[in-house]
Design a protein around this motif. Sequence first.
Motif, short mmCIF file in Angstrom:
data_model
loop_
_atom_site.label_atom_id
_atom_site.label_comp_id
_atom_site.label_asym_id
_atom_site.label_seq_id
_atom_site.Cartn_x
_atom_site.Cartn_y
_atom_site.Cartn_z
N PHE A 38 -4.09 37.46 12.91
CA PHE A 38 -4.59 36.16 12.46
C PHE A 38 -3.83 35.71 11.21
CE2 PHE A 38 -7.58 33.21 10.50
CZ PHE A 38 -7.90 32.42 11.58
N GLY A 39 -3.65 36.65 10.27
CA GLY A 39 -2.94 36.33 9.03
C GLY A 39 -1.51 35.89 9.29
N ILE A 40 -0.86 36.58 10.21
CA ILE A 40 0.53 36.24 10.51
C ILE A 40 0.62 34.86 11.16
CG2 ILE A 40 2.48 36.84 12.00
CD1 ILE A 40 1.75 39.80 11.42
N TRP B 209 -1.59 32.46 10.88
CA TRP B 209 -2.03 31.48 9.87
C TRP B 209 -0.87 31.11 8.94
CZ3 TRP B 209 -6.87 29.22 8.96
CH2 TRP B 209 -7.04 28.60 7.73
N ASN B 210 -0.07 32.12 8.57
CA ASN B 210 1.02 31.91 7.60
C ASN B 210 2.39 31.85 8.27
OD1 ASN B 210 -0.36 31.99 4.91
ND2 ASN B 210 -1.06 33.95 5.72
N LEU C 38 5.32 29.96 6.48
CA LEU C 38 5.70 30.64 5.25
C LEU C 38 6.52 31.89 5.56
CD1 LEU C 38 5.37 31.01 2.16
CD2 LEU C 38 3.33 32.36 2.67
N LEU C 39 6.04 32.67 6.53
CA LEU C 39 6.72 33.91 6.87
C LEU C 39 8.10 33.65 7.44
CD1 LEU C 39 3.80 36.06 8.30
CD2 LEU C 39 5.07 36.43 6.20
#
Lengths: 142, 165
Positions: free
Chosen positions: B23-25, B27-28, B31-32
Amino acid sequence: MTPLRATMIPLALRVALGAVFIYAAIPKIVDPVAFAGSVAAYQILPYFWSYLTAAVLPFVELACGVLLVCGVRVRSGALIIGALNLVFMAALTSAIIRGLDIDCGCFRQDGPKTSPWLALVRDAFFLAMTAAVLRYEGLRTR
Amino acid sequence: MAEKSWRKTLWEIAVIVFASALFGILWNRPLLSDAWRSAPAVQAAPTAQQAEAVPMPIGVAQVKELHDSGQAVLVDARSAASYIKEHIAGALSLPLEEATRQQAPQLKGVAKDAVIIAYCNGFSCHDSMQLGKLLIKAGYGSVYVFEGGLPEWRDAGYPTSGGKQ
């Protein structure tokens, strides 16, 4: 102990610990770039990995916090929180040893600096809370 | 029984961590992917007002290009001593401390409309961002911040000057 108190203390501990982690996660989710800067300041992870940590870690914190507050899968959530606390303490210790003058980046990413020493003591306290939560959970489900 | 419950807990831990990470990956993701290409920071299309207040971030590849073609002036926000030790080749020195004292810092021989890139010691250092803000306040129109700073520049094998003692 009265039965009421015997159930209230574990509940309060669990909800408080969960709330701390939710509270810690939100500013990092809102501003991942600032958090990546905080991670990079520890000079442990290479460039891209600071960003990856900043992208992933807050969501793990949030998930575990929510699980603890809701009382769902408490043992798993608390074990992850305990492991995270150990990692944080290792990072802080290494920052202290190397004499880095940095903000711990634990909660808010702006505002006054929190010294690594204070953060270390705080994390030790959270670790103790985690141990207590795990112990109560173990007694309850026995 | 006990072993079974531990196995279940381990499974749960794996699922929680994996799901949060995924989820974090997601979501970002933007940016990543920027970080992967070594172009730090967001604000892809700042509005005029944003551009006025906050310097725009710039990646190492673009800094190199502007550096080599002489289209930009690099400004070192670190202390004079650090500058003497090592700095990006051709960079000027303007320690943040000094710039703060001057309030409206001026760079000798640099036009107000020149492209200026401030840098310091990489992500652990926010002085370049502060210096960028001061330079914008002082009337420089096109100010960028190279957040990777000297460490990223050096790691990329690009030229530096100084005593390196």
